[in-house]
Design a protein around this motif. Structure first.
Motif, mmCIF file in Angstrom:
data_model
loop_
_atom_site.group_PDB
_atom_site.id
_atom_site.type_symbol
_atom_site.label_atom_id
_atom_site.label_comp_id
_atom_site.label_asym_id
_atom_site.label_seq_id
_atom_site.Cartn_x
_atom_site.Cartn_y
_atom_site.Cartn_z
ATOM 1 N N GLY A 82 18.707 -14.586 -0.656
ATOM 2 C CA GLY A 82 19.914 -13.963 -1.182
ATOM 3 C C GLY A 82 19.721 -12.464 -1.300
ATOM 4 N N ALA A 83 20.389 -11.882 -2.264
ATOM 5 C CA ALA A 83 20.346 -10.426 -2.400
ATOM 6 C C ALA A 83 19.228 -9.963 -3.318
ATOM 7 C CB ALA A 83 21.685 -9.939 -2.956
ATOM 8 N N VAL A 84 18.652 -10.882 -4.063
ATOM 9 C CA VAL A 84 17.703 -10.467 -5.094
ATOM 10 C C VAL A 84 16.277 -10.500 -4.530
ATOM 11 C CG1 VAL A 84 16.829 -10.989 -7.393
ATOM 12 C CG2 VAL A 84 19.242 -11.378 -6.861
ATOM 13 N N PRO A 85 15.552 -9.379 -4.608
ATOM 14 C CA PRO A 85 14.195 -9.342 -4.067
ATOM 15 C C PRO A 85 13.303 -10.374 -4.753
ATOM 16 C CG PRO A 85 14.903 -7.155 -4.794
ATOM 17 C CD PRO A 85 15.952 -8.122 -5.236
ATOM 18 N N LEU B 272 10.978 -7.381 -11.128
ATOM 19 C CA LEU B 272 12.400 -7.338 -10.797
ATOM 20 C C LEU B 272 13.155 -6.467 -11.795
ATOM 21 C CD1 LEU B 272 14.537 -8.452 -8.872
ATOM 22 C CD2 LEU B 272 14.823 -10.382 -10.410
ATOM 23 N N VAL C 156 12.386 -2.825 -11.106
ATOM 24 C CA VAL C 156 13.131 -2.279 -9.972
ATOM 25 C C VAL C 156 14.595 -2.081 -10.350
ATOM 26 C CG1 VAL C 156 13.942 -2.770 -7.634
ATOM 27 C CG2 VAL C 156 11.556 -3.221 -8.241
ATOM 28 N N ALA C 157 15.150 -3.048 -11.079
ATOM 29 C CA ALA C 157 16.557 -2.946 -11.477
ATOM 30 C C ALA C 157 16.775 -1.726 -12.377
ATOM 31 C CB ALA C 157 17.009 -4.222 -12.171
ATOM 32 N N THR D 198 16.786 -3.383 -0.369
ATOM 33 C CA THR D 198 17.154 -4.575 -1.120
ATOM 34 C C THR D 198 18.399 -5.204 -0.523
ATOM 35 O OG1 THR D 198 18.189 -3.033 -2.624
ATOM 36 C CG2 THR D 198 16.084 -3.927 -3.284
ATOM 37 N N THR D 199 19.205 -4.404 0.155
ATOM 38 C CA THR D 199 20.362 -4.963 0.839
ATOM 39 C C THR D 199 20.116 -4.800 2.331
ATOM 40 O OG1 THR D 199 21.551 -2.892 1.019
ATOM 41 C CG2 THR D 199 21.782 -4.107 -1.039
#
Lengths: 449, 449
Positions: free
Chosen positions: A95-98, A105, A108-109, A192-193
């Motif tokens: 998905g989109a979340v590393p 996490l 990074v966020a 990340t995207t």
């Protein structure tokens, strides 16, 4: 009019000047046009991209040029799981979340919240007007990460992101430049995207060849310019193929290379400093060609990030349609590129293919063709992807990079802030320099002789 | 040439047509020009912005027009702590990270990773080419949030963000439209960051007045167009002030209002559907004027988000320089706007000022001037900030919104994807419509009569 450099910037400038009825002459040091765009055609006709290749959404000038050149754009492949090799593990990102440990996490966020806020306060075209610009200019991305990350893994991912995208380690990166760059290109989310990116059929260098074709004999290859003399009538450019006189010159090579041109009289201190303040990053780009994109059959996108090296990032660079033949493209940035370059050719190849095997399995170890391009070793680029303003220079000398010096104008993707360092920025800069020349000549025409 | 609507789109189109040597006539329903830009001048000369007012970095056309109009741009105030009223608490945000409980923060961070990835896959100018476009088009932001948020507080913040920025609750918002809008404007980060925004001295409506001045008597006020007839020679527009014949027409009003114009012959099904598929959001914008920006003295930025209502967001809208007089501007979006509108005037004022007192203290309760503008109640806008494509329409009828219908061209900020719904988009759309008209007339000129 003399134009120094037959990359996208110089060729665009020359084309605009020709359209306006002037006679440009482009002096190019290499035996080819295209600058930092470069293709290598495999036996089966597949073009491997060795230089700039991706168009972001909104890169309209390059898109238009590509279509004029008879090419079409196609979307880079983006299906399947991405890979992240981190802390000795190979993880899948669906998905989109590393796929990071929880603390990493969060790290990074939070870093992204903070970076977003900084980016939002930096005007893309005039970053020196940002609040606190001088302090940001004096700070490296590495310093900033030292203060704002807490987890080893989160930091490692951010290091990877910056190093891969800038071609240098975070402690060499100017925070103010990085913020303006992120604001201009939206590129930080790339890791990340998967930002929309288009590719150009036949390779990006085809656009440069198309521009050169339109200029015909007005492009002179193997004509490195060694000196620019300011004369009463304008300029005289001295090249390996003799001296050329013109009313005005457009210098369309990276600052680091322009710094090696001898100016007579010498450039003012600020200008000379500016040219020396933007050394290139380093990157080796590798391509591996396979019968088919076998990773897709295993549900992989072909995109990978790895902290183990020598590669840090890999992407699927296959042909459009069913993707056959399959191509993986990889990047070895910064000090990793310098370390790799120190090895003999066979060892370099083995090191890179070992990375690919780790990520994509044994099939990745036997490509039909393997090509590498070490941009730092190319004497007429001396690095890539682009020039990196040294700490403290963005609010100083570097501000003047695009300002004309008498009859000398400056183009190249380091002379724009919007779309800095990319193909779109190169084209923009060439258009701008041509417009400056035309405006100056228009003014000159109404002055008494 | 007849232009329907004297907002920024229509006025820009008319100006371009006049520049090209044509004679435009602009028919405007209201007794003023400017459309969704509107200023109210206080006794002390302060202009309170009641409509569109902010320029984002990169809104170059509006910036240029503002300078042509003799105005200058100034940065919105951005120092001090932001406020977040959430879960019954008033929290201060001093850095970039929203002051949420840990789980809520993680929730918001993960939602942003996911939204970023979706945004990256949607081409801003052709969102219908996104992978999975039909599914995204059929999904509301509310549905998406239902699936991707887990914490009450995180969800509440995201609801606030969408509702405030779109003027409608998430369950009414088309996910595909929202992604294209975020990709085009970068605006989603507005709530967690403070995107660079410039304001225009004298108010944004001054730009429209400047454009109208340049057109002189070619702008007819109080002339709502009720019908457009397609004739052998072009079009006939029927307005309260009589019928006007022209070779071509530019309709520069929001789709929802264009849908009320009677077309003879009737519009094709798709086009008629398109105009009815983009109902406006709702927003009431309020301004409160104070001697000075007293909140700054207490270390507050003037920016606040609150879930309690009726206001959801407040910003410092003071004069440049020392900020005196001080102005707070607030937004009451979506159903909150409809609920507020149902109250008598005194109650509305009290409800809004109570919000401001809760956030900024008792001084906020006694502004020298209080003004509100309910855009949904304005018969010639019928909502704000912009049209919201209904679910399922972005990949269908709405795609055709900008396509000419015979001699009828369409402008307005709902007919562009880049800078959708804003002043920059309005200007872009007007330029595009004028270019279409000129191209069509050029072609017509070489056809046999």
């Amino acid at each position: 009019m003399v134009v120094v450099g037959a990359g996208l910037a110089g060729l665009t400038a020359a084309r605009e000047l020709l359209r306006a009825g002037l006679e440009p002459l482009v002096l190019e040091a290499r035996d080819r046009v295209g600058g930092r765009t470069l293709g290598r055609t495999a036996d089966d006709g597949t073009v491997l991209e060795l230089g700039g290749q991706w168009l972001a959404d909104g890169n309209e000038r390059m898109g238009r040029l590509a279509r004029e050149a008879g090419a079409t754009l196609f979307r880079n492949h983006d299906e399947g799981a991405d890979l992240l090799e981190m802390s000795g593990e190979l993880r899948h990102q669906r998905g989109a979340v590393p796929p990071l440990k929880p603390l990493a996490l969060l790290d990074v966020a939070l870093a992204r919240f903070r970076l977003d806020r900084l980016v939002a306060a930096v005007p893309v075209r005039t970053p020196w007007h940002a609040p606190d610009a001088a302090r940001l200019d004096d700070t490296s991305i590495g310093d900033w990460l030292d203060r704002h990350t807490r987890s080893r893994e989160g930091r490692a991912l951010l290091d990877l992101a910056f190093t891969t995208m800038w071609g240098a380690e975070p402690h060499r990166l100017n925070l103010l430049q990085a913020l303006a760059y992120i604001g201009s290109t939206g590129k930080f989310d790339n890791l990340t995207t998967t930002k929309i990116q288009d590719r150009i059929t036949g390779g990006a260098a085809g656009v440069a060849r198309f521009l050169a074709d339109g200029l015909g004999e007005r492009v002179l290859l193997e004509a490195p310019v060694t000196a620019i003399r300011l004369t009463a009538g304008g300029v005289e450019a001295e090249s390996a193929q003799g001296a050329v006189r013109a009313r005005r010159a457009v210098i369309a090579v990276p600052p680091q290379l322009a710094a090696d041109i001898r100016f007579e009289p010498g450039l003012p201190h600020d200008r000379a400093t500016a040219l020396r303040s933007v050394p290139m990053g380093a990157v080796t780009k590798v391509s591996a060609l396979y019968d088919r994109p076998f990773w897709r059959e295993r549900g992989l996108s072909g995109k990978a990030l790895t902290g183990r090296g020598p590669l840090t990032a890999v992407f699927d660079n296959s042909a459009p349609g069913d993707g056959s033949p399959g191509v993986l493209v990889g990047f070895v940035p910064g000090t990793r590129a310098r370390e790799l370059a120190a090895l003999p050719e066979d060892d370099r190849r083995r090191a890179v293919l070992d990375s690919l095997v780790r990520l994509f399995g044994p099939q990745a170890g036997t490509p039909g063709l393997y090509v590498e391009k070490d941009w730092a070793a190319d004497p007429w680029s001396r690095g890539g992807y682009f020039g990196l303003p040294a700490l403290g220079t963005m609010t100083g000398a570097v501000r003047t990079l695009a300002e004309p010096h008498g009859p000398v104008h400056w183009a190249g993707s380091e002379t724009v802030l919007k779309d800095y360092g990319g193909m779109e920025g190169a084209v923009t800069s060439g258009e701008r320099a041509a417009a400056e020349v035309l405006a100056a000549i228009g003014e000159a025409a109404v002055q008494p002789a």
